[in-house]
Design a protein around this motif. Structure first.
Motif, PDB file in Angstrom:
ATOM      1  N   PRO A 199       0.710  -1.153  -0.088  1.00 26.24           N
ATOM      2  CA  PRO A 199      -0.007  -0.071   0.074  1.00 26.24           C
ATOM      3  C   PRO A 199       1.069   1.331  -0.136  1.00 26.24           C
ATOM      4  CG  PRO A 199      -0.794  -1.511   1.762  1.00 26.24           C
ATOM      5  CD  PRO A 199       0.554  -2.037   0.966  1.00 26.24           C
ATOM      6  N   MET A 200       2.094   1.141   0.585  1.00 31.72           N
ATOM      7  CA  MET A 200       2.948   2.363   0.639  1.00 31.72           C
ATOM      8  C   MET A 200       3.229   2.741  -0.939  1.00 31.72           C
ATOM      9  SD  MET A 200       5.551   1.712   3.928  1.00 31.72           S
ATOM     10  CE  MET A 200       4.907   2.100   5.681  1.00 31.72           C
ATOM     11  N   VAL A 201       3.768   1.561  -1.605  1.00 28.91           N
ATOM     12  CA  VAL A 201       4.166   1.841  -3.015  1.00 28.91           C
ATOM     13  C   VAL A 201       2.859   2.513  -3.794  1.00 28.91           C
ATOM     14  CG1 VAL A 201       4.931   0.401  -5.196  1.00 28.91           C
ATOM     15  CG2 VAL A 201       5.939   0.031  -2.776  1.00 28.91           C
ATOM     16  N   LEU A 202       1.778   2.004  -3.521  1.00 25.56           N
ATOM     17  CA  LEU A 202       0.642   2.385  -4.281  1.00 25.56           C
ATOM     18  C   LEU A 202       0.482   3.848  -3.960  1.00 25.56           C
ATOM     19  CD1 LEU A 202      -2.011  -0.504  -4.234  1.00 25.56           C
ATOM     20  CD2 LEU A 202      -0.735   0.167  -6.184  1.00 25.56           C
ATOM     21  N   ARG A 203       0.578   4.487  -2.773  1.00 23.62           N
ATOM     22  CA  ARG A 203       0.497   5.713  -2.422  1.00 23.62           C
ATOM     23  C   ARG A 203       1.723   6.661  -2.660  1.00 23.62           C
ATOM     24  NH1 ARG A 203      -0.880   3.557   2.529  1.00 23.62           N
ATOM     25  NH2 ARG A 203       0.882   4.846   3.436  1.00 23.62           N
ATOM     26  N   GLY A 204       2.636   5.970  -2.984  1.00 21.50           N
ATOM     27  CA  GLY A 204       3.871   6.507  -3.176  1.00 21.50           C
ATOM     28  C   GLY A 204       4.600   7.307  -2.118  1.00 21.50           C
ATOM     29  N   ARG A 205       4.317   6.993  -1.084  1.00 19.12           N
ATOM     30  CA  ARG A 205       5.105   7.340   0.257  1.00 19.12           C
ATOM     31  C   ARG A 205       4.819   6.450   1.282  1.00 19.12           C
ATOM     32  NH1 ARG A 205       0.293   9.984  -0.055  1.00 19.12           N
ATOM     33  NH2 ARG A 205      -1.120  10.084   1.696  1.00 19.12           N
ATOM     34  N   GLY A 206       5.821   6.379   2.309  1.00 18.49           N
ATOM     35  CA  GLY A 206       5.923   5.475   3.344  1.00 18.49           C
ATOM     36  C   GLY A 206       7.334   5.444   3.994  1.00 18.49           C
ATOM     37  N   LEU A 207       7.408   5.157   5.190  1.00 22.10           N
ATOM     38  CA  LEU A 207       8.819   5.097   5.990  1.00 22.10           C
ATOM     39  C   LEU A 207       8.886   3.819   6.874  1.00 22.10           C
ATOM     40  CD1 LEU A 207      11.193   6.473   7.467  1.00 22.10           C
ATOM     41  CD2 LEU A 207       9.652   7.425   9.175  1.00 22.10           C
ATOM     42  N   SER A 246      13.028   5.177  -5.267  1.00 25.52           N
ATOM     43  CA  SER A 246      12.257   5.644  -6.628  1.00 25.52           C
ATOM     44  C   SER A 246      10.870   5.955  -6.145  1.00 25.52           C
ATOM     45  CB  SER A 246      12.709   5.238  -7.640  1.00 25.52           C
ATOM     46  OG  SER A 246      12.601   3.590  -7.625  1.00 25.52           O
ATOM     47  N   GLU A 247      10.254   4.974  -5.603  1.00 26.15           N
ATOM     48  CA  GLU A 247       8.729   4.825  -5.443  1.00 26.15           C
ATOM     49  C   GLU A 247       8.277   5.650  -4.325  1.00 26.15           C
ATOM     50  OE1 GLU A 247       6.937   3.246  -7.276  1.00 26.15           O
ATOM     51  OE2 GLU A 247       8.519   1.984  -8.438  1.00 26.15           O
ATOM     52  N   GLY A 248       9.141   6.461  -3.746  1.00 22.73           N
ATOM     53  CA  GLY A 248       8.696   7.468  -2.270  1.00 22.73           C
ATOM     54  C   GLY A 248       8.592   6.732  -1.358  1.00 22.73           C
ATOM     55  N   ILE A 249       9.600   5.501  -1.035  1.00 22.56           N
ATOM     56  CA  ILE A 249       9.638   4.909   0.266  1.00 22.56           C
ATOM     57  C   ILE A 249      11.166   5.121   0.733  1.00 22.56           C
ATOM     58  CG2 ILE A 249       9.319   2.489   1.648  1.00 22.56           C
ATOM     59  CD1 ILE A 249       6.813   3.588  -0.162  1.00 22.56           C
ATOM     60  N   THR A 250      10.904   5.522   2.337  1.00 23.24           N
ATOM     61  CA  THR A 250      12.284   5.745   2.956  1.00 23.24           C
ATOM     62  C   THR A 250      12.426   4.346   3.907  1.00 23.24           C
ATOM     63  OG1 THR A 250      12.071   8.217   2.738  1.00 23.24           O
ATOM     64  CG2 THR A 250      13.428   7.168   4.347  1.00 23.24           C
ATOM     65  N   VAL A 251      13.567   3.822   3.808  1.00 30.58           N
ATOM     66  CA  VAL A 251      13.897   2.704   4.738  1.00 30.58           C
ATOM     67  C   VAL A 251      15.026   3.379   5.568  1.00 30.58           C
ATOM     68  CG1 VAL A 251      14.435   0.348   5.022  1.00 30.58           C
ATOM     69  CG2 VAL A 251      12.933   0.946   3.081  1.00 30.58           C
ATOM     70  N   GLN A 252      14.903   3.246   6.609  1.00 38.82           N
ATOM     71  CA  GLN A 252      15.977   3.759   7.667  1.00 38.82           C
ATOM     72  C   GLN A 252      16.279   2.769   8.539  1.00 38.82           C
ATOM     73  OE1 GLN A 252      15.223   6.328  11.206  1.00 38.82           O
ATOM     74  NE2 GLN A 252      16.676   8.024  10.006  1.00 38.82           N
TER      75      GLN A 252
END
Length: 342
Positions: A199-207, A246-252
């Motif tokens: 769902p994060m990828v579909l929305r284009g944002r997530g952490l 590139s999909e707007g996902i940040t993985v820290q």
């Protein structure tokens, strides 16, 4: 030892070369001087760049905090009833997110949920599961999360092997314990990620925040299994961020040093040991400034100092291992605490 020997040979050869008398000797000396100057300049630039990055990550970040609410309405925190997990849940609620609390104790989950709702007025949702049970729990978690807009996932749940430094074969009840640790420290990370990432990828944002450890940065004898599980979190985080940034996902990935929790016998907070709330406040400030962090300035400096003062050759030596074996036990507390804290 090999590096020291090679360095000595190089200096001997250089002295012999300079002692010789041959055409264009002066030119060669000038070339070597230029190369030396360039090398020194390169190291200075690298040092300056690291200092600038550190300033941005640990100092400037407190003045320029990311809007975490922009990632989505809900944050999911595993191991959320105490220690770093509880601190993340509380701080995320303070910053405006509703929180899903996942843990193995219904009473403690309810207590944390009530604290968050009463203090910050945010919604909470609790999920009672035991991460040591392996893959069977994730269908239940998936159903509980189905209708929620998950913007942030904090993979925090983790457990230790022993209450003291010990050889691998000294792991108590190894047939069961090894499986539990792998299920809790390793399996939980990709499985929870699998549930929230689409769902994060579909929305284009997530952490996604994965809590690793300083012990995952380099091999640590006498905590071999724990160290190895935390290395997994580091590599998984870095690869996942490269795949989905590139999909707007940040993985820290966060690699703390010592934090005062039940897992560390609630060590006295000082210049080197952070309280869980203080650590998490600093760590969340680094979001948007770094995808790989020690969490706070104190731990970053300790990590650098540790790598210099306790290099690999010393840490892996028989002498150092025997010295560690004489250290006092760490009172691990209840199994509940060891599983839910980092």
């Amino acid at each position: 030892m090999r590096e020291k020997t090679a360095s000595k040979l190089f200096h001997i050869q250089l002295k012999m070369l300079l002692a010789l008398d041959f055409p264009h000797k002066a030119l060669m000396i000038d070339v070597l001087a230029v190369l030396g100057g360039l090398t020194a300049s390169l190291h200075l630039l690298k040092f300056t760049w690291k200092c600038c990055r550190g300033f941005r990550q640990y100092v400037w970040s407190s003045r320029c905090q990311a809007n975490l609410r922009a990632f989505g309405q809900w944050a999911v925190v595993t191991g959320a009833t105490s220690g770093i997990g509880k601190a993340y849940a509380t701080e995320l609620a303070r910053r405006g997110l509703d929180v899903v609390l996942i843990g193995r104790s219904s009473k403690r989950l309810q207590k944390v949920a009530e604290e968050i709702e009463n203090k910050y007025g945010r919604k909470t949702h609790t999920i009672k599961v035991d991460f040591t049970e392996g893959g069977s729990i994730y269908s239940k978690i998936a159903k509980e999360l189905h209708d929620l807009q998950i913007g942030i996932l904090v993979n925090n749940v983790g457990m230790i092997c022993n209450d003291h430094f010990a050889y691998f074969l000294e792991t108590p009840n190894p047939e069961q314990k090894i499986t539990e640790i792998i299920n809790c420290n390793i399996l939980s990370v990709p499985q929870m990620t699998r549930l929230v990432l689409p769902p994060m990828v579909l929305r284009g944002r997530g952490l996604i925040i994965n809590i690793s450890s300083e012990m995952g940065l380099r091999p640590h004898p006498l905590v071999a299994l724990y160290s190895a599980t935390k290395t997994f979190s580091i590599h998984f985080s870095q690869c996942l961020h490269a795949e989905y940034k590139s999909e707007g996902i940040t993985v820290q990935c966060v690699t703390p040093f010592m934090v005062s929790t039940n897992m560390t016998n609630n060590m006295k907070v000082n210049l080197f040991v952070k309280s869980a709330p203080a650590f998490v406040y600093d760590a969340l400030n680094t979001v948007g400034h770094s995808t790989f962090t020690s969490g706070c300035l104190s731990h970053a400096l300790q990590s650098v100092a540790f790598s210099i003062l306790v290099p690999d050759w010393l840490r892996m030596s028989t002498f150092f291992i025997r010295w560690l074996r004489k250290r006092p036990k760490i009172e691990a507390g209840r199994k509940e605490a060891t599983q839910e804290e980092e």
